[in-house]
Design a protein around this motif. Structure first.
Motif, PDB file in Angstrom:
ATOM      1  N   LYS A  86      37.397 -69.756 -15.222  1.00  0.00           N
ATOM      2  CA  LYS A  86      37.205 -68.412 -15.774  1.00  0.00           C
ATOM      3  C   LYS A  86      35.771 -68.240 -16.289  1.00  0.00           C
ATOM      4  O   LYS A  86      35.181 -67.174 -16.173  1.00  0.00           O
ATOM      5  CB  LYS A  86      38.182 -68.185 -16.942  1.00  0.00           C
ATOM      6  CG  LYS A  86      39.603 -67.887 -16.465  1.00  0.00           C
ATOM      7  CD  LYS A  86      39.931 -66.398 -16.642  1.00  0.00           C
ATOM      8  CE  LYS A  86      41.307 -66.043 -16.148  1.00  0.00           C
ATOM      9  NZ  LYS A  86      41.516 -66.281 -14.707  1.00  0.00           N
ATOM     10  N   GLU A  87      35.221 -69.328 -16.905  1.00  0.00           N
ATOM     11  CA  GLU A  87      33.900 -69.242 -17.516  1.00  0.00           C
ATOM     12  C   GLU A  87      32.816 -69.746 -16.556  1.00  0.00           C
ATOM     13  O   GLU A  87      33.097 -70.524 -15.646  1.00  0.00           O
ATOM     14  CB  GLU A  87      33.879 -70.080 -18.810  1.00  0.00           C
ATOM     15  CG  GLU A  87      34.856 -69.605 -19.875  1.00  0.00           C
ATOM     16  CD  GLU A  87      34.581 -68.173 -20.327  1.00  0.00           C
ATOM     17  OE1 GLU A  87      33.404 -67.789 -20.390  1.00  0.00           O
ATOM     18  OE2 GLU A  87      35.554 -67.445 -20.587  1.00  0.00           O
ATOM     19  N   LEU A 146      33.133 -65.753  -7.496  1.00  0.00           N
ATOM     20  CA  LEU A 146      33.831 -65.049  -6.423  1.00  0.00           C
ATOM     21  C   LEU A 146      34.360 -63.701  -6.921  1.00  0.00           C
ATOM     22  O   LEU A 146      34.956 -63.611  -7.992  1.00  0.00           O
ATOM     23  CB  LEU A 146      35.016 -65.881  -5.910  1.00  0.00           C
ATOM     24  CG  LEU A 146      34.708 -67.242  -5.300  1.00  0.00           C
ATOM     25  CD1 LEU A 146      35.985 -67.869  -4.768  1.00  0.00           C
ATOM     26  CD2 LEU A 146      33.676 -67.135  -4.193  1.00  0.00           C
ATOM     27  N   LEU A 147      34.129 -62.680  -6.122  1.00  0.00           N
ATOM     28  CA  LEU A 147      34.574 -61.323  -6.462  1.00  0.00           C
ATOM     29  C   LEU A 147      35.348 -60.736  -5.303  1.00  0.00           C
ATOM     30  O   LEU A 147      34.949 -60.906  -4.143  1.00  0.00           O
ATOM     31  CB  LEU A 147      33.360 -60.415  -6.674  1.00  0.00           C
ATOM     32  CG  LEU A 147      32.551 -60.515  -7.947  1.00  0.00           C
ATOM     33  CD1 LEU A 147      31.400 -59.528  -7.852  1.00  0.00           C
ATOM     34  CD2 LEU A 147      33.421 -60.194  -9.151  1.00  0.00           C
ATOM     35  N   ARG A 148      36.417 -60.056  -5.607  1.00  0.00           N
ATOM     36  CA  ARG A 148      37.133 -59.317  -4.563  1.00  0.00           C
ATOM     37  C   ARG A 148      36.832 -57.838  -4.739  1.00  0.00           C
ATOM     38  O   ARG A 148      37.018 -57.283  -5.825  1.00  0.00           O
ATOM     39  CB  ARG A 148      38.636 -59.561  -4.640  1.00  0.00           C
ATOM     40  CG  ARG A 148      39.401 -58.799  -3.548  1.00  0.00           C
ATOM     41  CD  ARG A 148      40.896 -58.949  -3.646  1.00  0.00           C
ATOM     42  NE  ARG A 148      41.359 -60.252  -3.178  1.00  0.00           N
ATOM     43  CZ  ARG A 148      41.870 -61.185  -3.969  1.00  0.00           C
ATOM     44  NH1 ARG A 148      42.002 -60.963  -5.248  1.00  0.00           N
ATOM     45  NH2 ARG A 148      42.267 -62.341  -3.481  1.00  0.00           N
ATOM     46  N   VAL A 174      37.437 -59.957 -10.574  1.00  0.00           N
ATOM     47  CA  VAL A 174      36.745 -61.229 -10.722  1.00  0.00           C
ATOM     48  C   VAL A 174      37.740 -62.345 -10.414  1.00  0.00           C
ATOM     49  O   VAL A 174      38.776 -62.458 -11.068  1.00  0.00           O
ATOM     50  CB  VAL A 174      36.221 -61.369 -12.160  1.00  0.00           C
ATOM     51  CG1 VAL A 174      35.644 -62.762 -12.382  1.00  0.00           C
ATOM     52  CG2 VAL A 174      35.176 -60.292 -12.442  1.00  0.00           C
ATOM     53  N   ILE A 175      37.463 -63.116  -9.383  1.00  0.00           N
ATOM     54  CA  ILE A 175      38.353 -64.234  -9.071  1.00  0.00           C
ATOM     55  C   ILE A 175      37.994 -65.422  -9.978  1.00  0.00           C
ATOM     56  O   ILE A 175      38.866 -66.075 -10.536  1.00  0.00           O
ATOM     57  CB  ILE A 175      38.239 -64.638  -7.582  1.00  0.00           C
ATOM     58  CG1 ILE A 175      38.682 -63.462  -6.712  1.00  0.00           C
ATOM     59  CG2 ILE A 175      39.095 -65.871  -7.279  1.00  0.00           C
ATOM     60  CD1 ILE A 175      38.486 -63.677  -5.227  1.00  0.00           C
ATOM     61  N   GLY A 176      36.705 -65.681 -10.160  1.00  0.00           N
ATOM     62  CA  GLY A 176      36.270 -66.752 -11.058  1.00  0.00           C
ATOM     63  C   GLY A 176      35.152 -67.573 -10.432  1.00  0.00           C
ATOM     64  O   GLY A 176      34.666 -67.248  -9.346  1.00  0.00           O
TER      65      GLY A 176
END
Ligand SMILES: Nc1ncnc2c1ncn2[C@@H]1O[C@H](COP(=O)(O)OP(=O)(O)O)[C@@H](O)[C@H]1O
Ligand SMILES: [Mg+2]
Length: 353
Positions: free
Chosen positions: A260-261, A269-271, A341-343
């Motif tokens: 997460k951080e 990674l972003l969707r 936000v996937i992380g």
């Protein structure tokens, strides 16, 4: 056109009660194609069989075309059922009858004359594209052709509602597409109301206007296909969606732990989900221009249409300084698209055997 009010169906078995449907409420409008998706055992077949009263609900009301089927006598019910046709996964054709006679069967039952039957069956054969197969037997037909016979038979009594229980589950993908197209075409031509039972999100996507997700006898969520696809809320819905977009990440990222951080040297990674006109915007080009120091990689992309609306999904990876990544996310969020936000994922650059 169809109203289900507080439908409960409990089966009493030697091993105790099975609560197949628990308080189902659903309204399906005339001319709609309504999908019901669920895992095996969710109660889909029970639900669709309650609509034509092949299965009598333990309690609740089934209202079709303004008439409450649950309060009817058997003979009233027989009459009302003529409005409702059904097709099945395994077609359920009469193997010793020709295509013509299979389609004529419900008309014979209704006591129609030879001439009346002919006047009905011939246009139906044409509608489903089987004009030249009238005198063949089911064993001489492909799966797709058998289902076309099933559809024509289901429509023979000037049906107003078509129930489809896993109607394409026994067919290959190409034949499935053709049958779904046929159902859509008939829905438009005849203003037919269609209820589609399936365990496949692809069928919902290609065919339906609305969808209800059935889970353990309960409707987990429902809405237009566009709403559910662009904003699935329940875990079960997200699971169905993920089947549709399985393997969307490249292998190097797929098994990495998602943090997460921010962690150093990891990829964020972003969707991104684009709906309607936003699918045409040069979002990535804008991002590159605005954040020249960030490395932006496209890891997955898919553009399709749902109910004539453009629907695009993309997964991008951002590599760079933490504050720049955060600014880039903020800048994306200000635009007309959905950002998840996937992380942070550590990229495994060297594949290990
Ligand atoms: N005639 C029956 N007698 C007892 N249990 C049944 C009967 N029909 C269905 N069930 C049970 O009801 C539940 C829902 O079944 P079904 O409606 O066939 O689910 P689906 O079509 O979603 O796979 C399952 O647990 C199934 O075992
Ligand atoms: Mg079933």
């Amino acid at each position: 056109m169809i109203k289900l009010k507080n439908i409960v169906k409990t089966y009493d078995t030697p091993n105790g009660s099975v609560h197949a449907l628990k308080d189902i409420n659903l309204e399906i409008k005339r001319g709609e194609i309504y999908g019901i998706i669920g895992l095996s055992g969710a109660g889909k077949s029970t639900l669709v069989r309650c609509i034509n009263m092949l299965e009598r609900p333990t309690s609740g009301n089934v209202i079709v075309n303004g008439k409450d089927l649950t309060t009817m006598t058997e003979s009233q019910l027989r009459e009302a059922r003529k409005d409702i046709g059904m097709i099945f996964q395994h077609f359920n054709l009469l193997s010793t009858s020709t295509v013509y006679d299979n389609i004529a069967f419900p008309l014979k039952l209704a006591g129609k004359s030879k001439e009346e039957i002919k006047a009905k069956v011939e246009p139906l054969l044409k509608l489903v594209g089987l004009e030249n197969k009238a005198h063949q037997y089911p064993s001489q037909l492909s799966g797709g052709q058998k289902q076309r016979v099933g559809i024509a038979r289901a429509l023979a009594n000037d049906t107003k509602v078509l129930l489809c229980d896993e109607a394409t589950s026994a067919l290959d993908p190409q034949t499935t597409k053709a049958i779904l197209e046929l159902i859509r075409d008939i829905n438009k031509k005849l203003q037919l109301t269609v209820v589609v039972i399936t365990h496949e999100m692809q069928v919902i996507k290609d065919l339906c206007d609305k969808v209800a997700v059935l889970d353990h006898g309960v409707i987990a969520e429902n809405g237009t296909v566009l709403e559910i696809f662009t904003n699935p809320k329940e875990p079960i819905t997200k699971e169905f969606m993920s089947v549709l977009s399985s393997n969307e990440l490249p292998a190097a990222y797929r098994n990495g732990k998602v943090h997460k951080e921010y962690i150093k040297d990891a990829t964020m990674l972003l969707r991104l989900t684009f709906i309607g006109e936003s699918a045409d915007n040069p979002v990535i080009a804008g991002l590159i221009r605005k954040f020249p120091e960030l490395d932006i990689s496209i890891l997955f992309g898919d553009l399709s249409q749902i109910q004539m609306v453009q629907f695009g999904r993309m997964i991008i990876g951002l590599d760079g300084k933490e504050d720049q990544i955060k600014d880039a996310i903020k800048s994306l969020m200000e635009q007309d698209l959905k950002v998840e936000v996937i992380g942070y994922v550590q990229r495994r650059t060297h594949a290990t055997a």
